[in-house]
Design a protein around this motif. Structure first.
Motif, PDB file in Angstrom:
ATOM      1  N   GLY A   1     -17.533   3.931   1.345  1.00 53.56           N
ATOM      2  CA  GLY A   1     -17.363   2.483   1.407  1.00 53.56           C
ATOM      3  C   GLY A   1     -15.945   2.016   1.177  1.00 53.56           C
ATOM      4  N   TYR A   2     -14.956   2.913   1.304  1.00 54.13           N
ATOM      5  CA  TYR A   2     -13.558   2.512   1.176  1.00 54.13           C
ATOM      6  C   TYR A   2     -13.111   1.847   2.482  1.00 54.13           C
ATOM      7  CZ  TYR A   2     -13.364   5.927  -2.700  1.00 54.13           C
ATOM      8  OH  TYR A   2     -13.594   6.636  -3.847  1.00 54.13           O
ATOM      9  N   PRO A   3     -12.348   0.756   2.418  1.00 55.17           N
ATOM     10  CA  PRO A   3     -11.813   0.147   3.646  1.00 55.17           C
ATOM     11  C   PRO A   3     -10.894   1.132   4.374  1.00 55.17           C
ATOM     12  CG  PRO A   3     -11.585  -1.343   1.771  1.00 55.17           C
ATOM     13  CD  PRO A   3     -11.993  -0.017   1.212  1.00 55.17           C
ATOM     14  N   ARG A   4     -11.107   1.303   5.698  1.00 52.77           N
ATOM     15  CA  ARG A   4     -10.315   2.252   6.464  1.00 52.77           C
ATOM     16  C   ARG A   4      -9.909   1.655   7.821  1.00 52.77           C
ATOM     17  NH1 ARG A   4     -12.640   8.100   8.019  1.00 52.77           N
ATOM     18  NH2 ARG A   4     -14.342   6.807   8.825  1.00 52.77           N
ATOM     19  N   PHE A   5      -8.620   1.820   8.111  1.00 53.50           N
ATOM     20  CA  PHE A   5      -8.097   1.478   9.422  1.00 53.50           C
ATOM     21  C   PHE A   5      -7.799   2.781  10.164  1.00 53.50           C
ATOM     22  CE2 PHE A   5      -7.059  -2.010   6.590  1.00 53.50           C
ATOM     23  CZ  PHE A   5      -7.350  -3.141   7.333  1.00 53.50           C
ATOM     24  N   THR A   6      -8.238   2.885  11.404  1.00 57.61           N
ATOM     25  CA  THR A   6      -8.023   4.103  12.180  1.00 57.61           C
ATOM     26  C   THR A   6      -7.053   3.854  13.326  1.00 57.61           C
ATOM     27  OG1 THR A   6      -9.930   3.624  13.579  1.00 57.61           O
ATOM     28  CG2 THR A   6     -10.319   4.968  11.620  1.00 57.61           C
ATOM     29  N   ASP A   7      -6.443   4.933  13.802  1.00 62.28           N
ATOM     30  CA  ASP A   7      -5.487   4.891  14.917  1.00 62.28           C
ATOM     31  C   ASP A   7      -4.322   3.954  14.634  1.00 62.28           C
ATOM     32  OD1 ASP A   7      -6.839   6.761  16.528  1.00 62.28           O
ATOM     33  OD2 ASP A   7      -8.220   5.212  17.225  1.00 62.28           O
ATOM     34  N   VAL A   8      -3.822   4.001  13.395  1.00 63.54           N
ATOM     35  CA  VAL A   8      -2.684   3.169  12.996  1.00 63.54           C
ATOM     36  C   VAL A   8      -1.403   3.793  13.535  1.00 63.54           C
ATOM     37  CG1 VAL A   8      -1.375   2.266  11.028  1.00 63.54           C
ATOM     38  CG2 VAL A   8      -3.883   2.417  10.918  1.00 63.54           C
ATOM     39  N   PRO A   9      -0.523   3.032  14.183  1.00 61.65           N
ATOM     40  CA  PRO A   9       0.738   3.594  14.678  1.00 61.65           C
ATOM     41  C   PRO A   9       1.578   4.168  13.540  1.00 61.65           C
ATOM     42  CG  PRO A   9       0.355   1.414  15.599  1.00 61.65           C
ATOM     43  CD  PRO A   9      -0.673   1.619  14.531  1.00 61.65           C
ATOM     44  N   GLN A  10       2.212   5.291  13.795  1.00 63.99           N
ATOM     45  CA  GLN A  10       3.009   5.930  12.753  1.00 63.99           C
ATOM     46  C   GLN A  10       4.138   5.038  12.276  1.00 63.99           C
ATOM     47  OE1 GLN A  10       4.490   8.818  16.049  1.00 63.99           O
ATOM     48  NE2 GLN A  10       5.745   9.304  14.278  1.00 63.99           N
ATOM     49  N   SER A  11       4.597   4.112  13.108  1.00 65.95           N
ATOM     50  CA  SER A  11       5.690   3.225  12.722  1.00 65.95           C
ATOM     51  C   SER A  11       5.303   2.344  11.544  1.00 65.95           C
ATOM     52  CB  SER A  11       6.120   2.359  13.906  1.00 65.95           C
ATOM     53  OG  SER A  11       5.014   1.599  14.398  1.00 65.95           O
ATOM     54  N   LEU A  12       4.034   1.889  11.482  1.00 65.81           N
ATOM     55  CA  LEU A  12       3.589   1.060  10.359  1.00 65.81           C
ATOM     56  C   LEU A  12       3.587   1.863   9.061  1.00 65.81           C
ATOM     57  CD1 LEU A  12       0.610  -1.125  11.670  1.00 65.81           C
ATOM     58  CD2 LEU A  12       2.859  -1.891  10.914  1.00 65.81           C
ATOM     59  N   VAL A  13       3.089   3.107   9.146  1.00 61.68           N
ATOM     60  CA  VAL A  13       3.057   3.963   7.954  1.00 61.68           C
ATOM     61  C   VAL A  13       4.475   4.288   7.500  1.00 61.68           C
ATOM     62  CG1 VAL A  13       2.276   6.168   7.015  1.00 61.68           C
ATOM     63  CG2 VAL A  13       0.832   4.927   8.632  1.00 61.68           C
ATOM     64  N   ALA A  14       5.353   4.605   8.452  1.00 65.08           N
ATOM     65  CA  ALA A  14       6.738   4.936   8.108  1.00 65.08           C
ATOM     66  C   ALA A  14       7.442   3.751   7.468  1.00 65.08           C
ATOM     67  CB  ALA A  14       7.488   5.393   9.355  1.00 65.08           C
ATOM     68  N   ALA A  15       7.187   2.539   7.970  1.00 67.56           N
ATOM     69  CA  ALA A  15       7.823   1.350   7.400  1.00 67.56           C
ATOM     70  C   ALA A  15       7.396   1.152   5.948  1.00 67.56           C
ATOM     71  CB  ALA A  15       7.458   0.124   8.238  1.00 67.56           C
ATOM     72  N   PHE A  16       6.120   1.401   5.664  1.00 67.90           N
ATOM     73  CA  PHE A  16       5.646   1.300   4.281  1.00 67.90           C
ATOM     74  C   PHE A  16       6.315   2.353   3.389  1.00 67.90           C
ATOM     75  CE2 PHE A  16       2.637   3.183   1.197  1.00 67.90           C
ATOM     76  CZ  PHE A  16       2.635   2.152   0.261  1.00 67.90           C
ATOM     77  N   LEU A  17       6.387   3.591   3.872  1.00 72.66           N
ATOM     78  CA  LEU A  17       6.993   4.657   3.071  1.00 72.66           C
ATOM     79  C   LEU A  17       8.474   4.389   2.805  1.00 72.66           C
ATOM     80  CD1 LEU A  17       5.315   7.798   4.703  1.00 72.66           C
ATOM     81  CD2 LEU A  17       4.791   6.782   2.484  1.00 72.66           C
ATOM     82  N   ASP A  18       9.141   3.741   3.752  1.00 76.83           N
ATOM     83  CA  ASP A  18      10.548   3.372   3.533  1.00 76.83           C
ATOM     84  C   ASP A  18      10.688   2.404   2.372  1.00 76.83           C
ATOM     85  OD1 ASP A  18      11.890   4.939   5.338  1.00 76.83           O
ATOM     86  OD2 ASP A  18      11.737   3.487   6.974  1.00 76.83           O
ATOM     87  N   GLU A  19       9.702   1.543   2.182  1.00 76.62           N
ATOM     88  CA  GLU A  19       9.766   0.518   1.133  1.00 76.62           C
ATOM     89  C   GLU A  19       9.217   1.000  -0.201  1.00 76.62           C
ATOM     90  OE1 GLU A  19      11.237  -2.447   1.475  1.00 76.62           O
ATOM     91  OE2 GLU A  19      11.817  -1.763   3.471  1.00 76.62           O
ATOM     92  N   TYR A  20       8.444   2.076  -0.168  1.00 76.84           N
ATOM     93  CA  TYR A  20       7.793   2.554  -1.391  1.00 76.84           C
ATOM     94  C   TYR A  20       8.761   3.420  -2.201  1.00 76.84           C
ATOM     95  CZ  TYR A  20       4.325   4.533  -4.548  1.00 76.84           C
ATOM     96  OH  TYR A  20       3.632   4.897  -5.679  1.00 76.84           O
ATOM     97  N   THR A  21       8.799   3.214  -3.521  1.00 73.58           N
ATOM     98  CA  THR A  21       9.676   3.988  -4.411  1.00 73.58           C
ATOM     99  C   THR A  21       8.825   4.805  -5.378  1.00 73.58           C
ATOM    100  OG1 THR A  21      11.384   2.285  -4.321  1.00 73.58           O
ATOM    101  CG2 THR A  21      11.533   3.894  -6.116  1.00 73.58           C
ATOM    102  N   ALA A  22       8.976   6.120  -5.308  1.00 68.47           N
ATOM    103  CA  ALA A  22       8.272   7.012  -6.236  1.00 68.47           C
ATOM    104  C   ALA A  22       9.142   7.269  -7.453  1.00 68.47           C
ATOM    105  CB  ALA A  22       7.928   8.329  -5.544  1.00 68.47           C
ATOM    106  N   HIS A  23       8.557   7.843  -8.482  1.00 70.46           N
ATOM    107  CA  HIS A  23       9.331   8.205  -9.674  1.00 70.46           C
ATOM    108  C   HIS A  23      10.321   9.313  -9.332  1.00 70.46           C
ATOM    109  CE1 HIS A  23      10.172   9.865 -13.716  1.00 70.46           C
ATOM    110  NE2 HIS A  23       9.920   8.635 -14.124  1.00 70.46           N
ATOM    111  N   ARG A  24      11.467   9.286  -9.992  1.00 70.07           N
ATOM    112  CA  ARG A  24      12.523  10.255  -9.680  1.00 70.07           C
ATOM    113  C   ARG A  24      12.081  11.696  -9.904  1.00 70.07           C
ATOM    114  NH1 ARG A  24      13.486   8.645 -14.889  1.00 70.07           N
ATOM    115  NH2 ARG A  24      14.127  10.278 -16.353  1.00 70.07           N
ATOM    116  N   MET A  25      11.050  11.909 -10.758  1.00 68.84           N
ATOM    117  CA  MET A  25      10.567  13.263 -11.024  1.00 68.84           C
ATOM    118  C   MET A  25       9.527  13.716  -9.999  1.00 68.84           C
ATOM    119  SD  MET A  25      12.092  14.485 -13.695  1.00 68.84           S
ATOM    120  CE  MET A  25      11.022  15.744 -14.389  1.00 68.84           C
TER     121      MET A  25
END
Length: 923
Positions: free
Chosen positions: A710-734
């Motif tokens: 029952g988790y919300p899921r979007f399928t066939d998402v263009p890689q550009s949308l995922v890449a844009a999110f990852l560009d904005e996301y900041t993980a911990h330095r470790m």
């Protein structure tokens, strides 16, 4: 009628042990029922144990039920494609005198009958891989045996050595760690399990009466085994002095084997090579099959220098092998990553000779631990079920002894948590005495500093604390029973009630046993100073029967603390192999596992769960590779492409993986933000980025679909949308895999068709009437996660999951038919086990991004960490997980390759490692 001798507890114990041995041997090959077991005990009781009581018989019955149920799976090995089995055709022509004696000795020492039968099988398999000693040369073989920390690897390789000697190997060199205390410990075991005589006793060869006293272990069962020649003793390594006094020449025609038990020490190895120079040669090399077993092979043996200028120990091992036209090198370790990361093509040319590096080109064999082994899963729990009983938080160490202290740090007092741990150890000793374990060894570990000066100060403070307890018990225990107050005994009583009220004995019984039980406890420090003393005075490093052992790196490498019950560990080590070797609390805890306790940082405990998972995945890879007829070279390439290899071993041991630009494969690998950034600005920016992603998805696709759960899921998402999110996301330095922007670049630029479309899933927590909220247009139920603060002030997910993702979040993304088929197939092959995440990736339809909008629960944080999270307690924290479909073992599939440039800053952040010499833990 009970005899007078029965009043002596030692006689009772001896009779119980004999009865257990006799009945165990009778039932070793049978399927037994408990009633049959009871009948056998009663049949032999009058003959073997006439003085034991009915309660004693019940205790023997209970132990036998436990022992006879212990089992072990046969391990799994992969070999080079050119491997030709030889043992099966020759086995029936070999006299297995040594092996059968050794096996009988293990049986007499109450080893599990089932385990011994399985050991017969897998030592045959390993001997087959090691090579036929009668095969005319030249040939060389290199292999690797993987076992768990303190799981019985020594027992296994002693079985291998006995079989190898039976098969015709006449020269064995055993590299027994890098410290004298560890070498001595190994020599004692070799004396018992191979030589059959006590090498610490200086008895002339012509002695008759006194020589009989030297027989130990297998020598007491078969005196012919004692004719083997030990080239080292408990008190003396093979140094130049002993070399000069030894004019022994080894021949293949010798009826008995020769064995060296030596340290991985430059001077010792040079002396050994000098000795080989005096041996008969043919065409410049010794025509005698050498078996070289390298225990703790990931430490000291791996080249951490340049190929044209390797480290001395590594090169001398290679040079020693090169002295023999026929040689077999067997590396043994519980942490094999450094060995597997050796460059398989590396070789060094010196003085016109080519010396290949130690990559296990011929075989890799994974041992399985018996069912009674206490490993990371039993100590720390699993990602779904954390063990909160045996692990206690360290809440008050940092002010007195900071993690990043210097060698001159002055420690004037010990924390209350350590005082509690000492009291727990004292009380646990009394309980074991009451359980009839008076003769059993037991220990406590304190590992909080690698500096000798700090260790010595700590030794004095711990001894003072222990002396206060001993003095109080000696002077006031009887008065305390009469109502006279004593605050130290009050503390022991409180400790008993908190930790051991359900252990069996009453407080009155424990108090009566405490004075004599505590009196035998001693405090000892293990570091390079004590090592030097052993060398100078040629003394044995025999461990006291009841000891509080204080130390750092010297104590952490292979030295067994028998009967370890209490561990107090406060170290900041990032390399997984070093961490696992420090885990002296793993091993066998039969009849006292319930008494064991560990004081450890929750973040470090989570790291141990992660490492155990990585090793389990490695073992799973071995099984898959065996099925696919893949080789050690394929295995090495797979591990080298493994993201975990970035951190799995110290950077100087994985230089080809960390110092130069690093190419890894993301296919079939778990990639998640295991460490979360606690800064409020970063938390807000990551949440805003996730909301923007959700809004973009709703704007493009409208209402999402749902996964099985029952988790919300979007399928066939263009890689550009995922890449844009990852560009904005900041993980911990470790969080090393998210260091820099390598993954977002990969997602953005990968031209492979199968990575052009993605699934994006927003993971829900428990659904309640008031938990639903709209997140960027997507209706979600944010998961709640208990969080702790790690050593680098990072946020760590703990509680019901030691990882960000739940154990089957990924599996529930699969369609129902695929999930059912995968689950059923796995259950048939591995009955009783859950489908691991590593088995799911091949079945994913598309690469997947899982987004976790977490509600943190900081209620269980210790006071020292409360202020670090005071300003973010009401914030939602976004974590992410990436899953790339495919077979992780397919080293020829380069679609998922990502290039990392690991700079020196990142290395310093990711690795906190010991930087001293092999014999000096004070830098």
């Amino acid at each position: 009628m009970t005899s007078h001798a029965a009043t002596d507890p030692s006689v009772i114990r001896s009779q119980m042990e004999k009865l257990e041995t006799v009945v165990s041997a009778l039932l070793s090959d049978d399927t037994y029922s408990e009633s049959h077991l009871h009948d056998q005990l009663e049949n032999f009781r009058p003959v073997v144990a006439p003085d034991v009581s009915d309660n004693d018989i019940t205790a023997v019955h209970r132990r036998l039920v436990s022992k006879l149920s212990i089992d072990v799976e046969i391990g799994v090995g992969i070999t080079d494609k050119d491997f030709k089995p030889w043992l099966a055709t020759k086995k029936h022509h070999i006299e297995w005198t040594r092996w059968l004696t050794y096996k009988q000795w293990l049986r007499n020492n109450n080893r599990s009958p089932r385990v011994l039968e399985k050991m017969e099988e897998f030592t045959d398999e390993i001997l087959d891989y090691v090579g036929d000693p009668t095969l005319l040369g030249p040939w060389d073989r290199k292999g690797l045996i993987i076992g768990d920390v303190q799981s019985g690897k020594t027992q296994t390789y002693l079985g291998l050595l006995n079989k190898a000697a039976d098969a015709g190997y006449r020269l064995v060199v055993l590299l027994a760690g890098n410290t004298e205390s560890l070498r001595q410990q190994t020599q004692i075991r070799v004396d018992e399990g191979f030589l059959g005589k006590d090498s610490s006793r200086n008895v002339s060869r012509s002695g008759t009466g006194t020589a009989a006293d030297r027989f130990v272990g297998v020598g007491r069962l078969n005196k012919q085994l004692t004719y083997a020649t030990g080239m080292t003793t408990v008190v003396q390594d093979f140094l130049q002095a002993s070399k000069d006094a030894t004019s022994i020449s080894v021949s293949e025609e010798s009826p008995n084997p020769f064995i060296f038990v030596v340290k991985k020490n430059v001077h010792v190895l040079k002396a050994l090579i000098d000795w080989t120079n005096d041996q008969p040669k043919s065409h410049g090399r010794i025509d005698l099959p050498l078996l070289l077993v390298d225990d703790e092979s990931d430490y000291g043996s791996v080249n951490t220098g340049k190929e044209d200028d390797p480290t001395k120990t590594n090169f001398l091992i290679r040079k020693l092998l090169g002295k023999f036209s026929r040689n077999s090198y067997v590396a043994i370790t519980a942490t094999p990553f450094a060995n597997i990361l050796i460059d398989h093509e590396a070789e060094t040319v010196k003085d016109g000779e080519v010396h290949p590096d130690l990559f296990p080109k011929d075989f890799v064999y994974g041992l399985e631990a018996p069912t009674n082994y206490v490993g990371a899963d039993k100590v720390f729990g699993t990602e779904d079920d954390i063990n909160e009983v045996s692990v206690i938080d360290l809440h008050d160490v940092e002010p007195l002894l900071p993690l990043k202290h210097k060698q001159y740090h002055a420690i004037h007092a010990i924390p209350d948590s350590l005082k509690t741990a000492i009291r727990v150890y004292v009380v646990a000793n009394a309980i074991r005495d009451l359980r009839g374990h008076e003769d059993k060894r037991r220990s406590m570990l304190i590992n909080v500093s690698r500096f000798k000066r700090v260790q010595m100060h700590l030794h004095d403070l711990v001894k003072h604390e222990l002396d206060n307890i001993k003095n109080a018990l000696e002077a006031h225990a009887i008065l305390y029973t009469e109502g006279v107050e004593n605050h130290i005994i009050d503390g022991l009583k409180s400790t008993f009630e908190t930790f051991y009220s359900a252990a069996g004995p009453t407080w009155s019984e424990v108090l009566a046993a405490l004075p004599s039980s505590a009196n035998e406890i001693t405090v000892r420090t293990f570091n390079s100073d004590t090592e030097k003393l052993l060398k100078e005075q040629q003394q044995s490093a025999e461990m006291p029967k009841r000891v509080i052992a204080i130390g750092g790196d010297v104590l952490s490498r292979g030295l067994t603390l028998e009967g370890l019950m209490v561990s107090y560990y406060y170290r900041n080590v990032r390399a997984a192999d070093t961490m696992m070797q420090m885990a002296r609390w793993f091993g066998y805890r039969d009849e006292y596992e319930d008494l064991c306790r560990i004081w450890i940082d929750p973040g470090v405990a989570a790291d141990y769960r992660f490492i155990a998972d990585a090793v389990a995945e490695l073992r799973s890879d071995l099984k898959l590779m065996q099925r696919q007829s893949l080789t050690p070279l394929d295995f090495g390439l797979s591990i080298r492409m493994h993201p975990g290899a970035l951190l799995i071993t110290a950077k100087n041991k994985s230089k080809s993986a960390a110092v130069e630009p690093k190419v890894i494969s993301l296919i079939g690998r778990r990639i998640e933000t295991s460490r979360l950034d606690p800064r409020k600005t970063t938390i807000k920016e990551n949440r805003d980025a996730a909301i923007a992603l959700a809004e973009a998805l709703v704007g493009t696709f409208g209402r999402p679909g749902q996964t099985q759960r029952g988790y919300p899921r979007f399928t066939d998402v263009p890689q550009s949308l995922v890449a844009a999110f990852l560009d904005e996301y900041t993980a911990h330095r470790m969080d090393e895999l998210f260091y820099g922007n390598a993954i977002s670049k990969f997602v953005k630029n990968n031209k492979t068709a199968k990575f052009s479309k993605w699934d994006v899933v927003f993971v829900n927590g428990t659904k309640t009437a008031d938990s639903e909220e709209t997140f960027g247009g997507v209706k979600i139920h944010p998961p709640t996660r208990t969080m702790t603060v790690g050593a680098a002030d990072e946020l760590l997910v703990s509680g019901k999951s030691s990882r960000l993702a739940g154990s089957d979040d990924l599996r529930k993304i699969l369609d129902t038919a695929t999930d059912d088929s995968l689950t059923e197939g796995f259950k048939q092959e591995y009955p009783g086990k859950q489908v691991p995440e590593s088995a799911i990736y091949e079945h994913l339809p598309r690469p997947t991004l899982l987004v976790y909008v977490l509600v943190p629960n900081f209620k269980e944080l210790p006071e020292k960490d409360r202020k670090k999270v005071a300003n973010i307690e009401q914030e939602q924290i976004v974590g992410i997980k990436l899953a790339f479909p495919g077979n992780r073992l397919d080293v020829n599939n380069r679609d998922g390759d990502v290039r990392y440039l690991i700079n020196t800053v990142a290395q310093q952040q990711w690795f906190v490692e010991y930087s001293g010499t092999d014999e000096d833990d004070d830098v």
